[in-house]
Design a protein around this motif. Structure first.
Motif, PDB file in Angstrom:
ATOM      1  N   GLY A   1       0.791  -1.228   0.000  1.00 39.63           N
ATOM      2  CA  GLY A   1       0.000   0.000   0.000  1.00 39.63           C
ATOM      3  C   GLY A   1       0.821   1.275   0.000  1.00 39.63           C
ATOM      4  O   GLY A   1       0.268   2.366  -0.014  1.00 39.63           O
ATOM      5  N   GLY A   2       2.155   1.156   0.015  1.00 36.56           N
ATOM      6  CA  GLY A   2       2.952   2.386   0.001  1.00 36.56           C
ATOM      7  C   GLY A   2       4.173   2.239  -0.880  1.00 36.56           C
ATOM      8  O   GLY A   2       4.552   1.130  -1.257  1.00 36.56           O
ATOM      9  N   PHE A   3       4.785   3.370  -1.210  1.00 40.30           N
ATOM     10  CA  PHE A   3       5.996   3.331  -2.011  1.00 40.30           C
ATOM     11  C   PHE A   3       7.213   3.306  -1.106  1.00 40.30           C
ATOM     12  O   PHE A   3       7.215   3.840  -0.007  1.00 40.30           O
ATOM     13  CB  PHE A   3       6.076   4.574  -2.908  1.00 40.30           C
ATOM     14  CG  PHE A   3       5.194   4.448  -4.107  1.00 40.30           C
ATOM     15  CD1 PHE A   3       5.646   3.821  -5.245  1.00 40.30           C
ATOM     16  CD2 PHE A   3       3.889   4.924  -4.074  1.00 40.30           C
ATOM     17  CE1 PHE A   3       4.818   3.686  -6.349  1.00 40.30           C
ATOM     18  CE2 PHE A   3       3.066   4.788  -5.161  1.00 40.30           C
ATOM     19  CZ  PHE A   3       3.522   4.174  -6.299  1.00 40.30           C
ATOM     20  N   ARG A   4       8.214   2.673  -1.596  1.00 39.34           N
ATOM     21  CA  ARG A   4       9.495   2.647  -0.921  1.00 39.34           C
ATOM     22  C   ARG A   4      10.507   2.959  -2.019  1.00 39.34           C
ATOM     23  O   ARG A   4      10.526   2.296  -3.049  1.00 39.34           O
ATOM     24  CB  ARG A   4       9.738   1.228  -0.387  1.00 39.34           C
ATOM     25  CG  ARG A   4      10.904   1.113   0.535  1.00 39.34           C
ATOM     26  CD  ARG A   4      10.465   1.348   1.970  1.00 39.34           C
ATOM     27  NE  ARG A   4      11.647   1.566   2.818  1.00 39.34           N
ATOM     28  CZ  ARG A   4      11.580   2.095   4.027  1.00 39.34           C
ATOM     29  NH1 ARG A   4      10.423   2.470   4.531  1.00 39.34           N
ATOM     30  NH2 ARG A   4      12.668   2.252   4.742  1.00 39.34           N
ATOM     31  N   ASN A   5      11.323   3.961  -1.837  1.00 39.79           N
ATOM     32  CA  ASN A   5      12.219   4.380  -2.906  1.00 39.79           C
ATOM     33  C   ASN A   5      13.668   4.111  -2.563  1.00 39.79           C
ATOM     34  O   ASN A   5      14.080   4.237  -1.422  1.00 39.79           O
ATOM     35  CB  ASN A   5      12.045   5.868  -3.192  1.00 39.79           C
ATOM     36  CG  ASN A   5      10.605   6.204  -3.517  1.00 39.79           C
ATOM     37  OD1 ASN A   5       9.976   5.496  -4.290  1.00 39.79           O
ATOM     38  ND2 ASN A   5      10.074   7.238  -2.907  1.00 39.79           N
ATOM     39  N   GLN A   6      14.419   3.760  -3.595  1.00 34.59           N
ATOM     40  CA  GLN A   6      15.857   3.638  -3.428  1.00 34.59           C
ATOM     41  C   GLN A   6      16.537   4.516  -4.462  1.00 34.59           C
ATOM     42  O   GLN A   6      16.067   4.648  -5.595  1.00 34.59           O
ATOM     43  CB  GLN A   6      16.294   2.189  -3.615  1.00 34.59           C
ATOM     44  CG  GLN A   6      15.801   1.303  -2.479  1.00 34.59           C
ATOM     45  CD  GLN A   6      16.492  -0.030  -2.458  1.00 34.59           C
ATOM     46  OE1 GLN A   6      16.566  -0.717  -3.461  1.00 34.59           O
ATOM     47  NE2 GLN A   6      17.018  -0.403  -1.294  1.00 34.59           N
ATOM     48  N   ILE A   7      17.641   5.091  -4.040  1.00 36.80           N
ATOM     49  CA  ILE A   7      18.444   5.899  -4.954  1.00 36.80           C
ATOM     50  C   ILE A   7      19.732   5.130  -5.213  1.00 36.80           C
ATOM     51  O   ILE A   7      20.410   4.713  -4.275  1.00 36.80           O
ATOM     52  CB  ILE A   7      18.725   7.283  -4.342  1.00 36.80           C
ATOM     53  CG1 ILE A   7      17.382   8.019  -4.188  1.00 36.80           C
ATOM     54  CG2 ILE A   7      19.685   8.076  -5.226  1.00 36.80           C
ATOM     55  CD1 ILE A   7      17.474   9.284  -3.390  1.00 36.80           C
ATOM     56  N   VAL A   8      20.008   4.881  -6.492  1.00 39.35           N
ATOM     57  CA  VAL A   8      21.161   4.078  -6.863  1.00 39.35           C
ATOM     58  C   VAL A   8      22.164   4.956  -7.598  1.00 39.35           C
ATOM     59  O   VAL A   8      21.814   5.652  -8.549  1.00 39.35           O
ATOM     60  CB  VAL A   8      20.748   2.882  -7.743  1.00 39.35           C
ATOM     61  CG1 VAL A   8      21.967   2.062  -8.138  1.00 39.35           C
ATOM     62  CG2 VAL A   8      19.741   2.005  -7.006  1.00 39.35           C
ATOM     63  N   LEU A   9      23.408   4.927  -7.126  1.00 40.54           N
ATOM     64  CA  LEU A   9      24.480   5.700  -7.759  1.00 40.54           C
ATOM     65  C   LEU A   9      25.454   4.721  -8.394  1.00 40.54           C
ATOM     66  O   LEU A   9      25.874   3.758  -7.743  1.00 40.54           O
ATOM     67  CB  LEU A   9      25.214   6.548  -6.719  1.00 40.54           C
ATOM     68  CG  LEU A   9      24.323   7.552  -5.969  1.00 40.54           C
ATOM     69  CD1 LEU A   9      23.893   6.989  -4.640  1.00 40.54           C
ATOM     70  CD2 LEU A   9      25.064   8.874  -5.784  1.00 40.54           C
ATOM     71  N   ARG A  10      25.829   4.978  -9.633  1.00 44.98           N
ATOM     72  CA  ARG A  10      26.709   4.073 -10.353  1.00 44.98           C
ATOM     73  C   ARG A  10      27.775   4.859 -11.103  1.00 44.98           C
ATOM     74  O   ARG A  10      27.481   5.869 -11.744  1.00 44.98           O
ATOM     75  CB  ARG A  10      25.909   3.243 -11.371  1.00 44.98           C
ATOM     76  CG  ARG A  10      24.745   2.485 -10.752  1.00 44.98           C
ATOM     77  CD  ARG A  10      23.810   1.927 -11.821  1.00 44.98           C
ATOM     78  NE  ARG A  10      24.538   1.081 -12.720  1.00 44.98           N
ATOM     79  CZ  ARG A  10      24.846  -0.184 -12.467  1.00 44.98           C
ATOM     80  NH1 ARG A  10      24.458  -0.742 -11.350  1.00 44.98           N
ATOM     81  NH2 ARG A  10      25.529  -0.890 -13.331  1.00 44.98           N
ATOM     82  N   GLY A  11      29.004   4.348 -11.062  1.00 47.18           N
ATOM     83  CA  GLY A  11      30.069   5.012 -11.804  1.00 47.18           C
ATOM     84  C   GLY A  11      31.338   4.203 -11.692  1.00 47.18           C
ATOM     85  O   GLY A  11      31.420   3.277 -10.880  1.00 47.18           O
ATOM     86  N   ARG A  12      32.317   4.531 -12.506  1.00 45.75           N
ATOM     87  CA  ARG A  12      33.552   3.738 -12.497  1.00 45.75           C
ATOM     88  C   ARG A  12      34.619   4.319 -11.581  1.00 45.75           C
ATOM     89  O   ARG A  12      35.605   3.660 -11.290  1.00 45.75           O
ATOM     90  CB  ARG A  12      34.085   3.583 -13.923  1.00 45.75           C
ATOM     91  CG  ARG A  12      33.195   2.699 -14.758  1.00 45.75           C
ATOM     92  CD  ARG A  12      33.925   2.066 -15.917  1.00 45.75           C
ATOM     93  NE  ARG A  12      33.183   0.895 -16.370  1.00 45.75           N
ATOM     94  CZ  ARG A  12      32.052   0.939 -17.056  1.00 45.75           C
ATOM     95  NH1 ARG A  12      31.540   2.097 -17.393  1.00 45.75           N
ATOM     96  NH2 ARG A  12      31.438  -0.174 -17.398  1.00 45.75           N
ATOM     97  N   ASP A  13      34.432   5.557 -11.147  1.00 49.43           N
ATOM     98  CA  ASP A  13      35.413   6.202 -10.266  1.00 49.43           C
ATOM     99  C   ASP A  13      34.886   6.135  -8.829  1.00 49.43           C
ATOM    100  O   ASP A  13      33.936   6.836  -8.475  1.00 49.43           O
ATOM    101  CB  ASP A  13      35.605   7.646 -10.725  1.00 49.43           C
ATOM    102  CG  ASP A  13      36.523   8.430  -9.787  1.00 49.43           C
ATOM    103  OD1 ASP A  13      36.914   7.888  -8.722  1.00 49.43           O
ATOM    104  OD2 ASP A  13      36.822   9.590 -10.105  1.00 49.43           O
ATOM    105  N   PRO A  14      35.508   5.289  -7.981  1.00 51.77           N
ATOM    106  CA  PRO A  14      34.994   5.092  -6.623  1.00 51.77           C
ATOM    107  C   PRO A  14      34.880   6.399  -5.837  1.00 51.77           C
ATOM    108  O   PRO A  14      33.902   6.606  -5.104  1.00 51.77           O
ATOM    109  CB  PRO A  14      36.021   4.156  -5.980  1.00 51.77           C
ATOM    110  CG  PRO A  14      36.691   3.465  -7.126  1.00 51.77           C
ATOM    111  CD  PRO A  14      36.684   4.442  -8.255  1.00 51.77           C
ATOM    112  N   ALA A  15      35.870   7.285  -5.995  1.00 49.69           N
ATOM    113  CA  ALA A  15      35.834   8.542  -5.240  1.00 49.69           C
ATOM    114  C   ALA A  15      34.661   9.408  -5.686  1.00 49.69           C
ATOM    115  O   ALA A  15      33.984  10.048  -4.864  1.00 49.69           O
ATOM    116  CB  ALA A  15      37.158   9.304  -5.431  1.00 49.69           C
ATOM    117  N   ALA A  16      34.389   9.415  -6.978  1.00 46.87           N
ATOM    118  CA  ALA A  16      33.277  10.219  -7.491  1.00 46.87           C
ATOM    119  C   ALA A  16      31.941   9.673  -6.999  1.00 46.87           C
ATOM    120  O   ALA A  16      31.032  10.433  -6.628  1.00 46.87           O
ATOM    121  CB  ALA A  16      33.306  10.250  -9.024  1.00 46.87           C
ATOM    122  N   VAL A  17      31.818   8.335  -6.970  1.00 43.51           N
ATOM    123  CA  VAL A  17      30.575   7.729  -6.484  1.00 43.51           C
ATOM    124  C   VAL A  17      30.397   8.039  -4.999  1.00 43.51           C
ATOM    125  O   VAL A  17      29.298   8.401  -4.551  1.00 43.51           O
ATOM    126  CB  VAL A  17      30.570   6.202  -6.732  1.00 43.51           C
ATOM    127  CG1 VAL A  17      29.358   5.539  -6.073  1.00 43.51           C
ATOM    128  CG2 VAL A  17      30.584   5.909  -8.236  1.00 43.51           C
TER     129      VAL A  17
END
Lengths: 252, 252
Positions: free
Chosen positions: A215-231
């Motif tokens: 009955g409700g939304f659950r959101n996830q934010i996913v960050l992806r990149g090849r530079d670990p420091a930038a992520v």
């Protein structure tokens, strides 16, 4: 938002089979291959599903193999009349195809001499110049020819073939992934600020993924990149953004 | 082998989203739409999955809408920066797009005035001339413009939108389907005879589908066609063929 840093290795999947398009069979291979190649540092960029029609298969093989580092196909390599993948791939690549003695030898491990009838020998038809991919389950092999990797449609066999071919593939820098839970925050309460933040971190792909359960939304934010420091820097910024917000009662 | 009898109504699906290509989210929409439209007499002929990249979405929309009666899209209509489906479809069709007062009115049922911020109003961006598709769950609508049907990616919302839009679609003659169990027969023991039989029944599509469970294969033969008498005749022929066979011990 899949901008990659440095030289990337890319892939597409071509799922071949009327049974997927009719809904009779629910595909389980796309998700498996997607997760598998992503973990290897290969960017899956496109998927297509086409029917058991030679012209459609040939057109899709040629469109996808030209565009990506690798093309994985699933389905259509059994012994029946609707199994036309090997011949279609050979035609797409302009290569001859015939019964391959190496494939026959593999099949002999499980097929008695009299069992290797004409239909089963179709499973040994391999385009000229292809490398075989072992099939520990039912022996009839898949194959790799140029950048096209031809695998079975039955998930357990496809998975075994993917394990077998993976060590031969060129792989890229692995994607660094951070997943942040947005808690009970509605997407619309952070969407604008997140968009601005994404613009400030161009080397990192940032996605917001709602799921609706109970009955409700659950959101996830996913960050992806090849530079670990930038992520890591982008993830810190997202955490700071989320912690400063309280949600309203809107559905999204 | 999807030759149809008479005039057919066709469709494609375009799944939009990085999360499917990375394997993070396992698609559940393709199988649902496939089964749903097949039951309506609409032939699903192709599926593509593309990332959240405008040029990719535009190219796929234009390729697929030109070729099939209907194009269903899923995903990319939320409030975040990576939700670019509506704008991409508008660009593909050469139509203007703006916040649509009808969509805003629908959203007002669940969003208080102050909650309709700029990000959420992006969910009300609808291409000019589109008909809206109701969203009973979170209110932000899908839409249909020309032959393109734009739906959410969250499965429960997508399913509700498909229910809402289905009565507006042109449908074809329903496919008659007969599924015959091949028992313990290996595919290779009937493949050649089945291929010949399929050639004798050109109006009927005949597929053989193995599944591998519990260490053994179990095969089903599926017959599909729009002429019930033709499907029944082909099914009788397959039954006669299977009953005359005994299986060898080969794996396939």
């Amino acid at each position: 938002m899949s901008e990659s840093v440095g030289e990337s290795v890319t892939a597409a999947i071509l799922v071949i089979g009327d049974e997927i398009l009719s809904g009779r069979t629910k595909d389980k291979n796309i998700g498996h291959i997607a997760e598998y190649v992503t973990a290897l540092g290969i960017d899956l960029r496109e998927v297509r599903v086409v029917p058991d029609v030679e012209d459609e298969i040939v057109a899709a093989v040629n469109a996808l193999r030209a565009r990506y580092t690798y093309l994985f196909t699933t389905g259509g390599i059994g012994p029946t009349h609707d199994d036309i993948t090997a011949d279609s791939v050979a035609r797409a690549l302009g290569r001859a195809i015939d019964v391959d003695p190496r494939a026959v030898a593999m099949m002999r491990e499980r097929y008695a001499e009299g069992e290797l009838n004409a239909a089963r020998l179709r499973m040994a038809r391999i385009p000229e110049g292809a490398a075989l991919i072992e099939n520990p389950i039912s022996k009839a092999p898949g194959f790799m020819v140029e950048n096209v990797i031809v695998m079975a449609g039955v998930p357990s066999i496809m998975q075994a073939m993917l394990d077998a071919v993976a060590p031969r593939l060129r792989t890229g820098a692995r994607m660094q992934v951070e997943t942040l839970d947005a808690g009970g925050l509605a997407e619309g309460s952070y969407a604008e600020a997140l968009g601005a933040l994404a613009g400030d971190h161009p080397g990192v792909s940032i996605g917001s993924y709602p799921s609706f359960t109970g009955g409700g939304f659950r959101n996830q934010i996913v960050l992806r990149g090849r530079d670990p420091a930038a992520v890591a820097a982008a993830a810190d910024a997202v955490r700071a953004l989320l912690s400063g917000l309280t949600s309203d009662k809107a559905p999204i």
